[in-house]
Design an enzyme around this catalytic site. Sequence first.
Site, PDB file in Angstrom:
ATOM      1  N   ASP A 163       0.870  -1.185   0.000  1.00 20.37           N
ATOM      2  CA  ASP A 163       0.000   0.000   0.000  1.00 20.37           C
ATOM      3  C   ASP A 163       0.902   1.228   0.000  1.00 20.37           C
ATOM      4  O   ASP A 163       1.459   1.586   1.041  1.00 20.37           O
ATOM      5  CB  ASP A 163      -0.893   0.024   1.244  1.00 20.37           C
ATOM      6  N   LYS A 227      -6.787   3.550  -3.483  1.00 20.00           N
ATOM      7  CA  LYS A 227      -7.219   3.502  -2.084  1.00 20.00           C
ATOM      8  C   LYS A 227      -7.422   4.933  -1.604  1.00 20.00           C
ATOM      9  O   LYS A 227      -6.658   5.832  -1.966  1.00 20.00           O
ATOM     10  CB  LYS A 227      -6.126   2.775  -1.285  1.00 20.00           C
ATOM     11  N   LYS A 263     -10.015   0.447  -2.700  1.00 22.81           N
ATOM     12  CA  LYS A 263      -9.989   0.151  -1.269  1.00 22.81           C
ATOM     13  C   LYS A 263     -10.442   1.391  -0.509  1.00 22.81           C
ATOM     14  O   LYS A 263      -9.891   2.476  -0.684  1.00 22.81           O
ATOM     15  CB  LYS A 263      -8.582  -0.259  -0.832  1.00 22.81           C
TER      16      LYS A 263
END
Lengths: 314, 436
Positions: A163, A227, A263
């Site tokens: 991430d 995300k 996400k």
Amino acid sequence: MTATVPAPPAETPPGVLGRADVGRDDRSLRRFLHGLPPVDEAGLERRSAWLAGRRVAASAERQVLDLAVSMVDLTTLEGADTPGRVRALCAQAHRPEPTDPEVPQVAAVCVYPDLAAVAAEALRGSPVGIAAVATAFPSGRASLPVKLADTALALDGGATEIDMVIDRGAWLAGRYGQAHDEIVAVRALVDGRAHLKVILETGELPGYDDVRRAAWLALLAGADMVKTSTGKTSPAATLPVVQVLLQAVRDWYRTTGERRGVKAAGGIRHAQDAVRHLVAVHEVAGPAWLTPALFRFGASSLLDDLLRRRRTAR
Amino acid sequence: MNWDYGVAPGDAAVAKLKPAYSPFVDGRYVEGGDPLAVHNPTTGERHAEVAAACAADVEHAVGAARRAQVGWGTLPARRARLLFRLAQVVDDRRDELAALEALDAGRPVRRARDDLTAVAAHVRSCAGWADKLEFAGFGPAPRPVGVLGVLVAGALPAVARRVAPALACGNAVVLVPDPDAPLGALVLAEAAAEAGLPNGVLNVVPGGVLDVDVDAVAVTGPPAFCRAAARLVPGRAVARETTGGLAQIVHDDAPLDQAIDGIVEALGEDQRVLVAESVADELGELLRERLARLRVGDPLDHNTDLGPMSSVQRRDRAVALATAADDEGARRWTSPTRLPEHGWFLAPTVFIDVAPTMRVAREEIPGPLLPVLTFRTPAEAVTTAGAPRAAAVWTDKGSRALWTAQRLPAGIVWVNTVNRWEPAAPAAALSDHLVF
């Protein structure tokens, strides 16, 4: 337009739309990103409110709670994280409800890069993914070599998902090329070893138009998932922001025939919020996105509430 | 994953539907004449009957209105107070009225609730004017007209837009509600009585013929309905608000996703989509994708996006119009969404290659049909739109929105939104004579 029911877009090779089609410098990237359709704030929030008002019947509730559990990236991102805490988290991720084997496993655990090895050890043999934040999370304020070293640490520890954060400073200063190239560099490092999620930190972007542009930039640079947030700033994942990201991956699919994921991270604490997000996934992106491969929740306390609700659901 | 939310039906009992209704005259339900059947559009079954107002009832109503108007017209502060109270009663009975609109007119209950909130807001806004009219710039002593006949083909928001200002100005009203869905108006009159409005100030005569001695007439409905109503009362001042003709003008720089939302929100209304040719394909693709997922069904279900049409006649007219569009060469796409087996449902249908001369581009559209016309320049968009009742302009460019708004002879123009009936925003067709 055609007069018949549209066939799904023809499959085209991945990466058919890339930087080469857009341009190589800040100026041409800017022209592309600012040419995307604008987002009207009031209308977007109105649709979000409408979607939030959907009611899921009791008969469908269990199924959707299980789906939500399977999409959770169970997260601990504290300065005070210890190997012991990470191991406890991994145990919960692997078997969220020890008394009920029907409860699915979560999608992944999400930890700092130095603890990826601990998580990998604890989850050996388990299908639960090991996600590590990297690239000088959460601020992203470091040189590229440091960011790459950070990523390498996580990969060497056994992370299966990275991430990363975008450089918001570069983005806000209009250096789109730099923000893009950093993602490409990380992408090159993780390729074949891990899944790449790109954190846009939408709470630090000025508006929904920027969220849409940043999502496209990340998709162009090769993000597997976009995300919303680090979880360190507020507001984090709101329904309108997630809706914009879902529109971006839907449009990416329409353009390239390739499905990328979203996400939603930060601020989703209650089962009811999770269900609202899933309704948005279902109606904005489409039923094909209702899978942990294409939608995730980044959360620490959400899992407990999902399980609590699941116990009372029929 | 195949995910069905399941049904989340609202409680039909909330609507407090009664088996029989009759004209509401002089503060109470009177006997009325022959019963008219009222159907539930979701099932197609008869669910209540309304005794039609006969000539004697209309005369009775006009007489009661005339008596009541004398006091009502002379005490502005009292009018304001009672209308504020009416707004409160509408707010309190919102769920009941919304469920009734869902049962009787097929309006999805969540939309109906928003409608009722708007109705209350409208009444409240008008109430605020009631005792300040002298200072509103209409001259030294604005006077009520007297007894006003109101004919509305439409749901409660359209009724409120007509009735609330008329009452606030001191008129008494005899209302002929929409024959397809008369129950909401009757319950509104009941609510007015509950709020303490004097008997006879608001009378509702379903099926009544207003060829009697009223002082002026206000009509809301499709153009043909307005013309027919005007012919009934020769020599009277007639205020017409023609409904229908919502033009959704989508420019090439539009927020496309929100434009789709707006088009879907107004689905079922008489609307046309005008889109810049360069984004027509993309808009069409997004629109079809969205309409394919639309939830069409029981309007009492909280998850319903689109309910049935309010009468079988409307449905048949829509089908006939669609067939005519096919014959004239338009291309059609019909949403594959699941439709209930019974009831007056029609799947959302998009028409492209529509020429401005085709019937589907000119006539009132009674259902969820969406003719899409293309334009090349903003000027062409204005020309193609003609004289719509209302327009929504979708563009990111403020100057273009204002340019379009100045040139469109529409009663109201929204920018990047649709159907936001702000009580304070002026909304009138240009042909209106101001009578109150």
